[in-house]
Scaffold this motif. Structure first.
Motif, short mmCIF file in Angstrom:
data_model
loop_
_atom_site.label_atom_id
_atom_site.label_comp_id
_atom_site.label_asym_id
_atom_site.label_seq_id
_atom_site.Cartn_x
_atom_site.Cartn_y
_atom_site.Cartn_z
N LEU A 230 0.83 -1.21 0.00
CA LEU A 230 0.00 0.00 0.00
C LEU A 230 0.86 1.26 0.00
CD1 LEU A 230 -2.83 -1.09 2.47
CD2 LEU A 230 -3.09 -0.59 0.04
N GLN A 231 1.95 1.23 0.76
CA GLN A 231 2.85 2.39 0.76
C GLN A 231 3.47 2.60 -0.62
OE1 GLN A 231 5.29 1.33 4.37
NE2 GLN A 231 4.92 3.49 4.84
N SER A 232 3.82 1.52 -1.28
CA SER A 232 4.42 1.66 -2.61
C SER A 232 3.46 2.26 -3.62
CB SER A 232 4.91 0.29 -3.11
OG SER A 232 3.81 -0.55 -3.47
N GLU A 233 2.16 2.17 -3.32
CA GLU A 233 1.13 2.75 -4.19
C GLU A 233 0.74 4.15 -3.75
OE1 GLU A 233 -0.09 1.59 -6.91
OE2 GLU A 233 0.66 -0.47 -6.90
N GLY A 234 1.46 4.68 -2.76
CA GLY A 234 1.23 6.06 -2.35
C GLY A 234 0.21 6.25 -1.24
N ALA A 235 -0.28 5.17 -0.67
CA ALA A 235 -1.25 5.29 0.42
C ALA A 235 -0.56 5.57 1.74
CB ALA A 235 -2.08 4.02 0.53
N GLN A 236 -1.21 6.34 2.58
CA GLN A 236 -0.78 6.50 3.96
C GLN A 236 -1.37 5.33 4.76
OE1 GLN A 236 -0.52 10.24 6.94
NE2 GLN A 236 -2.53 9.92 6.09
N VAL A 237 -0.53 4.66 5.54
CA VAL A 237 -0.98 3.46 6.23
C VAL A 237 -0.84 3.64 7.74
CG1 VAL A 237 -0.64 0.97 6.54
CG2 VAL A 237 -0.29 2.01 4.28
N VAL A 238 -1.93 3.32 8.45
CA VAL A 238 -1.93 3.26 9.90
C VAL A 238 -2.20 1.81 10.29
CG1 VAL A 238 -3.03 4.03 12.03
CG2 VAL A 238 -2.75 5.62 10.12
N PHE A 239 -1.36 1.26 11.14
CA PHE A 239 -1.56 -0.11 11.61
C PHE A 239 -1.76 -0.09 13.12
CE2 PHE A 239 -0.13 -4.10 13.44
CZ PHE A 239 -0.89 -5.00 12.71
N LEU A 240 -2.85 -0.71 13.59
CA LEU A 240 -3.14 -0.80 15.02
C LEU A 240 -2.96 -2.24 15.46
CD1 LEU A 240 -6.36 1.42 15.30
CD2 LEU A 240 -3.96 2.09 15.53
N ALA A 241 -1.99 -2.46 16.34
CA ALA A 241 -1.69 -3.81 16.83
C ALA A 241 -2.47 -4.15 18.09
CB ALA A 241 -0.19 -3.94 17.11
N GLY A 242 -3.22 -3.21 18.62
CA GLY A 242 -3.95 -3.47 19.85
C GLY A 242 -3.00 -3.78 21.00
N ARG A 243 -3.33 -4.79 21.76
CA ARG A 243 -2.50 -5.17 22.91
C ARG A 243 -1.42 -6.19 22.53
NH1 ARG A 243 -5.06 -2.85 27.22
NH2 ARG A 243 -7.31 -2.52 27.03
N ALA A 255 7.74 2.02 10.71
CA ALA A 255 7.50 3.40 11.11
C ALA A 255 8.56 4.33 10.55
CB ALA A 255 7.45 3.49 12.63
N GLU A 256 9.77 3.82 10.39
CA GLU A 256 10.85 4.64 9.83
C GLU A 256 10.64 4.93 8.36
OE1 GLU A 256 14.39 2.46 10.61
OE2 GLU A 256 14.09 2.42 12.79
N ARG A 257 9.74 4.16 7.73
CA ARG A 257 9.45 4.37 6.31
C ARG A 257 8.08 5.03 6.11
NH1 ARG A 257 10.51 -1.50 4.04
NH2 ARG A 257 11.06 -2.19 6.14
N GLY A 258 7.55 5.60 7.19
CA GLY A 258 6.35 6.43 7.04
C GLY A 258 5.05 5.84 7.52
N ALA A 259 5.02 4.56 7.86
CA ALA A 259 3.78 3.97 8.38
C ALA A 259 3.58 4.40 9.83
CB ALA A 259 3.82 2.45 8.28
N ARG A 260 2.34 4.52 10.24
CA ARG A 260 2.02 4.78 11.65
C ARG A 260 1.72 3.44 12.30
NH1 ARG A 260 -0.59 8.92 14.75
NH2 ARG A 260 0.46 10.39 13.35
N ILE A 261 2.59 3.00 13.20
CA ILE A 261 2.42 1.72 13.88
C ILE A 261 2.07 1.99 15.33
CG2 ILE A 261 3.48 -0.50 14.42
CD1 ILE A 261 3.29 0.04 11.42
N GLU A 262 0.85 1.60 15.73
CA GLU A 262 0.37 1.90 17.08
C GLU A 262 -0.01 0.61 17.79
OE1 GLU A 262 0.21 4.73 18.61
OE2 GLU A 262 0.41 6.24 17.04
N GLY A 263 0.06 0.65 19.12
CA GLY A 263 -0.45 -0.44 19.94
C GLY A 263 -1.88 -0.14 20.35
N PHE A 264 -2.21 -0.43 21.60
CA PHE A 264 -3.56 -0.12 22.07
C PHE A 264 -3.75 1.39 22.12
CE2 PHE A 264 -6.44 1.04 25.52
CZ PHE A 264 -7.58 0.39 25.10
N THR A 265 -4.91 1.85 21.71
CA THR A 265 -5.21 3.27 21.72
C THR A 265 -6.63 3.52 22.18
OG1 THR A 265 -5.40 5.27 20.36
CG2 THR A 265 -5.86 3.17 19.28
#
Length: 384
Positions: A230-243, A255-265
């Motif tokens: 998805l990033q290679s196609e120009g999309a902004q990606v947010v990934f939620l891993a939960g707990r 995350a260093e390549r622009g994705a937002r990687i989150e845990g529980f929120t």
């Protein structure tokens, strides 16, 4: 007059049961301020049935990893509902006794149960152990019902859809004991901000965004390839891993390549609102929560039969789809970059009136707690 007390009894195996219980409790407080004292309980654990509760939750985690066996087992359970009932009568005896004793010590005006085992156990408590508390069952699966709910003597059911009601009748529940009202969603989703405002609050770019969430158990496949494509196609990606901290750590380099990687929120509603499309497991509460915010949903996996029904609903209603392979998921996600595609889904999803369904459930439950009969004005077609 003191506030009437309502206990929402659930089992925290997967997120859907707890989410719907909390959504109904929130709706009562919002629409009937001061009239009800509510509490959500992971009920088997609260009753001290630690071994049975642990085994049940461990089994569900196993089931998530073995979807084909899970669905085969459910087909067997549904094929012999009388045998299922007999089995439950044996294994839930301690639950029935413990619930009757607990509710004698700590009285409530109403218990709302949203798990089949609790419906069976509480009905047995009424019939065998003198429980006088009213019990209202919310059938959690939105588009079907399994024989886990097949307790013909249960006091009353509320169902999310006509399809779920038909299944309950097929398993022996009397017609006059089932009302279709709808499916509840959390207030935060109903109050979610506009897309641009959500992105600004979260510090995200204002561009096409895919939100990927694979559920609290981290099932649904390896997301790395999907994120990278998805990033290679120009999309902004947010990934939620939960707990799932291990999964979050595995993806930290992205995350260093622009994705937002989150845990529980606790800002899940904001992330939904910031996205154009959501990708994840076909859990009913996850899917319907996204639709309540007006976002299409691409399911990459489903476990139980109720989740298969959710996939069919997405496809039939043109609200998303199913894509087990990364390439197919990428193609479906990117199809929503077309002008007006997301807005068309939002318009179709709005027709289900999630806010109205949630309010009607609150009205029905309030009337049942106060009179022993649901509000007939709240009965309708639910999810159809």
């Amino acid at each position: 007059m003191s506030a009437r007390r309502i206990l929402f009894a659930t089992i925290a195996a997967g997120g859907g049961h707890v989410t719907t219980a909390e959504a109904m409790a929130e709706a009562l407080k919002r629409h009937f301020p001061g009239r009800f004292e509510t509490r959500v309980s992971d009920y088997m654990a609260e009753l001290g049935l630690a071994g049975q509760d642990r085994r049940h939750k461990d089994f569900w985690r196993w089931a998530l990893k073995h979807p084909h066996l899970t669905r085969a087992g459910q087909h067997l359970i549904d094929a012999v509902p009388r045998l299922t009932r007999a089995f439950h009568a044996v294994i839930l005896r301690d639950l029935a006794k413990a619930a009757a004793a607990h509710l004698a010590r700590e009285p409530y005006d109403l218990v709302v149960a949203n798990h089949g085992w609790l419906t069976v156990g509480l009905t047995r408590a009424q019939r065998r152990h003198g429980l006088r508390t009213r019990v209202l069952s919310f059938e959690t699966e939105p588009f079907d019902a399994s024989a886990l709910w097949a307790e013909p003597r249960a006091e009353r059911f509320i169902a999310p859809s006509n399809a779920a009601r038909r299944d309950l009748l097929r398993f022996g529940i009397a017609e006059d004991r089932v009302d279709v009202v709808g499916y509840p969603v959390r207030q935060a989703l109903l109050d979610a901000p506009a897309r641009g405002a959500a992105r600004a609050e979260l510090g995200l770019d204002d561009r096409f965004t895919a939100l990927i969430s694979l559920g609290g158990e981290g099932v649904g496949g390896d997301p790395r390839a999907l994120i990278e494509r998805l990033q290679s196609e120009g999309a902004q990606v947010v990934f939620l891993a939960g707990r799932n901290e291990a999964l979050k750590a595995q993806l930290a380099d992205l995350a260093e390549r622009g994705a937002r990687i989150e845990g529980f929120t606790d800002r899940f509603a904001h992330y939904l609102a910031a996205a154009d499309v959501v990708v994840g497991k076909a859990g009913p509460s996850s899917v319907l929560g996204a639709l309540a915010v007006g976002r299409p949903y691409i399911a990459t996996a489903y476990t139980a039969l109720n989740e298969r029904a959710v996939v069919r609903f997405l496809e039939a209603s043109q609200l998303g789809g199913y894509a087990a392979r990364v390439g197919d998921a990428v193609e479906q996600v990117l199809s929503y970059r077309a002008e007006g595609a997301v807005d068309a889904v939002a318009k179709r999803a709005a027709a289900f009136d999630f806010a109205g369904m949630t309010e009607r459930l609150a009205r029905y439950i309030a009337a049942y707690a106060e009179t022993g009969a649901g509000d007939p004005g709240a009965v309708g077609s639910g999810l159809g």
